[in-house]
Design a protein around this motif. Structure first.
Motif, PDB file in Angstrom:
ATOM      1  N   PRO A  43       0.802  -1.228   0.000  1.00 16.53           N
ATOM      2  CA  PRO A  43       0.000   0.000   0.000  1.00 16.53           C
ATOM      3  C   PRO A  43       0.839   1.284   0.000  1.00 16.53           C
ATOM      4  CG  PRO A  43      -0.879  -1.561   1.584  1.00 16.53           C
ATOM      5  CD  PRO A  43       0.420  -2.128   1.080  1.00 16.53           C
ATOM      6  N   GLY A  44       2.005   1.273   0.625  1.00 15.61           N
ATOM      7  CA  GLY A  44       2.825   2.479   0.715  1.00 15.61           C
ATOM      8  C   GLY A  44       3.322   2.997  -0.620  1.00 15.61           C
ATOM      9  N   ARG A  46       1.447   3.027  -3.274  1.00 11.60           N
ATOM     10  CA  ARG A  46       0.258   3.619  -3.902  1.00 11.60           C
ATOM     11  C   ARG A  46       0.248   3.445  -5.417  1.00 11.60           C
ATOM     12  NH1 ARG A  46      -0.256   9.408  -2.143  1.00 11.60           N
ATOM     13  NH2 ARG A  46      -2.254   9.219  -3.189  1.00 11.60           N
ATOM     14  N   LYS A  48      -1.291   2.715  -8.821  1.00 14.15           N
ATOM     15  CA  LYS A  48      -2.640   2.771  -9.374  1.00 14.15           C
ATOM     16  C   LYS A  48      -2.583   3.197 -10.831  1.00 14.15           C
ATOM     17  CE  LYS A  48      -3.336   7.400  -7.549  1.00 14.15           C
ATOM     18  NZ  LYS A  48      -4.114   8.233  -6.646  1.00 14.15           N
ATOM     19  N   MET A  64       3.290   5.315  -9.447  1.00 14.52           N
ATOM     20  CA  MET A  64       3.769   4.823  -8.167  1.00 14.52           C
ATOM     21  C   MET A  64       4.253   6.022  -7.369  1.00 14.52           C
ATOM     22  SD  MET A  64       7.133   2.505  -7.339  1.00 14.52           S
ATOM     23  CE  MET A  64       8.286   3.853  -7.552  1.00 14.52           C
ATOM     24  N   THR A  65       3.938   6.046  -6.090  1.00  5.62           N
ATOM     25  CA  THR A  65       4.428   7.092  -5.206  1.00  5.62           C
ATOM     26  C   THR A  65       5.769   6.638  -4.635  1.00  5.62           C
ATOM     27  OG1 THR A  65       2.211   7.760  -4.617  1.00  5.62           O
ATOM     28  CG2 THR A  65       3.948   8.394  -3.098  1.00  5.62           C
ATOM     29  N   LYS A  68       6.712  11.202  -0.304  1.00  5.35           N
ATOM     30  CA  LYS A  68       5.613  12.086   0.082  1.00  5.35           C
ATOM     31  C   LYS A  68       6.188  13.460   0.357  1.00  5.35           C
ATOM     32  CE  LYS A  68       2.724   8.487   1.962  1.00  5.35           C
ATOM     33  NZ  LYS A  68       2.045   7.956   3.120  1.00  5.35           N
ATOM     34  N   ARG A  72       6.466  11.083  -7.642  1.00  8.53           N
ATOM     35  CA  ARG A  72       5.679  10.170  -8.475  1.00  8.53           C
ATOM     36  C   ARG A  72       6.533   9.658  -9.630  1.00  8.53           C
ATOM     37  NH1 ARG A  72       2.968  11.213  -4.750  1.00  8.53           N
ATOM     38  NH2 ARG A  72       0.868  12.029  -4.611  1.00  8.53           N
TER      39      ARG A  72
END
Length: 104
Positions: A43-44, A46, A48, A64-65, A68, A72
């Protein structure tokens, strides 16, 4: 083991990153590679689909992250070149600006 390629635009974007950001991406890319082998992204990262974005062949583009709040990278699946190995093409890297298509 996955196969990775990079688009020219990714190479230009990557050169613009600070050394610290490059290092952060490399750490995240290592986790991404581990997850490719399991077939489940943590999940970290992200991971999508980028809404409304497709390759010229009509395939989805993913993001993909890697940092933070604004690290990206976009990527797509390429044609498999080795049985059982994912083929990933990194497309862009940076912040949210990588999603701006620019002037029309």
């Amino acid at each position: 083991m996955p196969i990775f390629d990079t688009a020219n635009r990714f190479e230009r974007d990557y050169r613009k990153l600070t050394p610290e950001k490059r290092e952060r991406f490399q750490v995240a890319a290592g986790r991404f590679e581990e997850d490719l082998d399991t077939g489940q992204f943590r999940p970290g990262l992200r991971v999508k689909v980028v809404q409304g974005a497709k390759t010229s062949e009509g395939e989805p583009i993913f993001e993909m992250t890697w940092a933070k709040p604004d690290g990206r990278a976009t990527w797509q699946y390429g044609e498999k070149t080795k049985a059982g190995s994912a083929h990933i093409i990194w497309r862009r890297i940076g912040g949210h600006e990588i999603f701006d298509p620019g002037p029309s």
